[in-house]
Design a protein around this motif. Structure first.
Motif, PDB file in Angstrom:
ATOM      1  N   THR A   1      36.362  51.646 -60.583  1.00  0.00           N
ATOM      2  CA  THR A   1      36.249  52.600 -59.475  1.00  0.00           C
ATOM      3  C   THR A   1      37.207  53.782 -59.564  1.00  0.00           C
ATOM      4  OG1 THR A   1      37.900  51.460 -58.103  1.00  0.00           O
ATOM      5  CG2 THR A   1      35.610  50.687 -57.960  1.00  0.00           C
ATOM      6  N   GLY A   2      38.232  53.646 -60.383  1.00  0.00           N
ATOM      7  CA  GLY A   2      39.248  54.696 -60.456  1.00  0.00           C
ATOM      8  C   GLY A   2      40.285  54.601 -59.358  1.00  0.00           C
ATOM      9  N   LEU A   3      40.240  53.528 -58.551  1.00  0.00           N
ATOM     10  CA  LEU A   3      41.149  53.379 -57.417  1.00  0.00           C
ATOM     11  C   LEU A   3      42.107  52.221 -57.619  1.00  0.00           C
ATOM     12  CD1 LEU A   3      38.595  53.875 -54.519  1.00  0.00           C
ATOM     13  CD2 LEU A   3      40.247  55.552 -55.356  1.00  0.00           C
ATOM     14  N   ASP A   4      43.405  52.490 -57.423  1.00  0.00           N
ATOM     15  CA  ASP A   4      44.431  51.451 -57.467  1.00  0.00           C
ATOM     16  C   ASP A   4      44.633  50.962 -56.039  1.00  0.00           C
ATOM     17  OD1 ASP A   4      46.595  49.810 -57.709  1.00  0.00           O
ATOM     18  OD2 ASP A   4      47.944  51.321 -58.567  1.00  0.00           O
ATOM     19  N   ILE A   5      43.995  49.850 -55.695  1.00  0.00           N
ATOM     20  CA  ILE A   5      43.997  49.427 -54.290  1.00  0.00           C
ATOM     21  C   ILE A   5      45.295  48.741 -53.870  1.00  0.00           C
ATOM     22  CG2 ILE A   5      41.474  49.294 -54.188  1.00  0.00           C
ATOM     23  CD1 ILE A   5      41.730  46.251 -54.314  1.00  0.00           C
ATOM     24  N   LYS A   6      46.309  48.748 -54.739  1.00  0.00           N
ATOM     25  CA  LYS A   6      47.645  48.326 -54.311  1.00  0.00           C
ATOM     26  C   LYS A   6      48.323  49.462 -53.546  1.00  0.00           C
ATOM     27  CE  LYS A   6      49.370  47.294 -58.383  1.00  0.00           C
ATOM     28  NZ  LYS A   6      48.229  47.834 -59.169  1.00  0.00           N
ATOM     29  N   ARG A   7      47.767  50.663 -53.669  1.00  0.00           N
ATOM     30  CA  ARG A   7      48.282  51.838 -52.973  1.00  0.00           C
ATOM     31  C   ARG A   7      47.480  52.041 -51.679  1.00  0.00           C
ATOM     32  NH1 ARG A   7      50.999  55.522 -56.281  1.00  0.00           N
ATOM     33  NH2 ARG A   7      50.132  57.258 -55.057  1.00  0.00           N
ATOM     34  N   PHE A   8      48.178  52.280 -50.588  1.00  0.00           N
ATOM     35  CA  PHE A   8      47.540  52.324 -49.266  1.00  0.00           C
ATOM     36  C   PHE A   8      46.398  53.329 -49.209  1.00  0.00           C
ATOM     37  CE2 PHE A   8      47.212  54.257 -45.030  1.00  0.00           C
ATOM     38  CZ  PHE A   8      46.836  53.143 -44.305  1.00  0.00           C
ATOM     39  N   GLU A   9      46.658  54.580 -49.625  1.00  0.00           N
ATOM     40  CA  GLU A   9      45.633  55.621 -49.509  1.00  0.00           C
ATOM     41  C   GLU A   9      44.383  55.261 -50.298  1.00  0.00           C
ATOM     42  OE1 GLU A   9      48.709  56.061 -50.459  1.00  0.00           O
ATOM     43  OE2 GLU A   9      49.686  57.463 -49.067  1.00  0.00           O
ATOM     44  N   GLU A  10      44.571  54.690 -51.487  1.00  0.00           N
ATOM     45  CA  GLU A  10      43.430  54.356 -52.326  1.00  0.00           C
ATOM     46  C   GLU A  10      42.720  53.099 -51.824  1.00  0.00           C
ATOM     47  OE1 GLU A  10      44.029  54.919 -56.578  1.00  0.00           O
ATOM     48  OE2 GLU A  10      45.816  56.113 -56.125  1.00  0.00           O
ATOM     49  N   ALA A  11      43.492  52.208 -51.180  1.00  0.00           N
ATOM     50  CA  ALA A  11      42.877  51.022 -50.559  1.00  0.00           C
ATOM     51  C   ALA A  11      41.954  51.434 -49.418  1.00  0.00           C
ATOM     52  CB  ALA A  11      43.959  50.075 -50.041  1.00  0.00           C
TER      53      ALA A  11
END
Length: 308
Positions: free
Chosen positions: A283-293
């Motif tokens: 997905t291109g998203l690091d969901i450990k980071r709030f904004e990307e989660a």
């Protein structure tokens, strides 16, 4: 309703008042017949009075009809607005203006279930000031509730123990000022419906916590397609993978704490990190980071709400 009782006394006959769809507003049910003006049928007089049909259990004269209609047009709409029973209000289109000031401080829970738990709920709430009303998708519980989540958890536990079933409950805000009992009922049901669409099978869902999902659901398909077009292609692979979705959901429940999420999932921390890296690659998203989660959860919700 005083109007109905007064008319019954004056005419020495039974009186019913219906809305134009045949729903009884007050009085004894004499059998609905729609008329644009006046009709006699089976010894009953049916009179059209604006938005309502008045049924009288005997044939009355034209002078009496004119008098009934005149009194009705002056009084019935206002009276009906304040005397409609709760079940009628929840199941029909009722103007908000007529509901203001009624049911203040009440809240609504909506149990979404194909199983009929009404008898069980009536036994649970037998000695309390609670209204329990069933529609074709579930059951409304209307009462003054101090702690909505605690009340819902108690219902969930009670149904689980007595019927062995899991239930999904939506909740409204508290009735007050311009927020009417009709608004509360609609919100409770919508919260439950949104949770169901998102794939949840049980639990408590307050309308405030479902706000984002409600806004997404109400967006036009064209607007969603415009923003989704050409992007997030890898999300489809994540959504098909229950293991990855469950991992992401548990991470969110643990407020992005990887160590706590790995304990809850009974996974080695490195295994969880591997799954999160796989999500990032897709997905291109690091969901450990709030904004990307937040972005991840929003896009997943869009897929579930709009691409079912």
């Amino acid at each position: 309703m005083a109007f109905c009782e007064n008319l019954k006394s004056a005419l020495k006959a039974k009186v019913s008042i219906y809305d134009s769809n045949g729903n009884i507003v007050d009085g004894e049910d004499l059998g609905f017949v729609f008329t644009k003006d006046l009709e006699y049928k089976n010894g009953i007089t049916y009179i059209n009075a604006s938005k309502y049909i008045i049924a009288i259990s005997k044939e009355i004269s034209q002078d009496a009809i004119n008098l009934v209609r005149m009194i009705a047009l002056a009084n019935i709409e206002e009276a009906a607005g304040f005397m409609q029973p709760l079940e009628y209000i929840l199941k029909n289109d009722v103007q908000s203006e007529t509901l203001r000031g009624r049911f203040s401080d009440y809240s609504v829970l909506y149990i979404k279930s194909k199983t009929n738990f009404k008898d069980l709920l009536e036994s649970i709430y037998e000695s309390t000031d609670t209204s329990i009303i069933q529609d074709d998708e579930g059951i409304y519980i209307v009462k003054v509730i101090d702690d909505l989540e605690q009340e819902a958890d108690s219902i969930i536990d009670g149904i689980s123990q007595e019927a062995g079933s899991n239930v999904l409950i939506g909740a409204s805000r508290r009735v007050g000022a311009s927020y009417t009992i009709k608004d509360a009922a609609n919100h409770a049901k919508q919260a439950a419906n949104l949770a169901s669409i998102l794939g949840f099978k049980e639990g408590f869902y307050h309308i405030d916590k479902m706000l984002m999902y409600g806004i997404l659901y109400s967006c036009s398909d064209e607007a969603v397609e415009y923003y989704m077009n050409g992007g997030f292609n890898g999300f489809y692979d994540v959504i098909k993978d229950k293991e990855l979705l469950d991992t992401a959901e548990e991470l969110f429940k643990c407020h992005l704490n990887v160590s706590e999420a790995s304990r809850k999932l009974y996974l080695h921390r490195n295994t969880l990190l591997y799954r999160l890296e796989k999500i990032k690659n897709l997905t291109g998203l690091d969901i450990k980071r709030f904004e990307e989660a937040v972005i991840f959860r929003t896009v997943v919700a869009l897929y579930k709400l709009k691409r079912r």
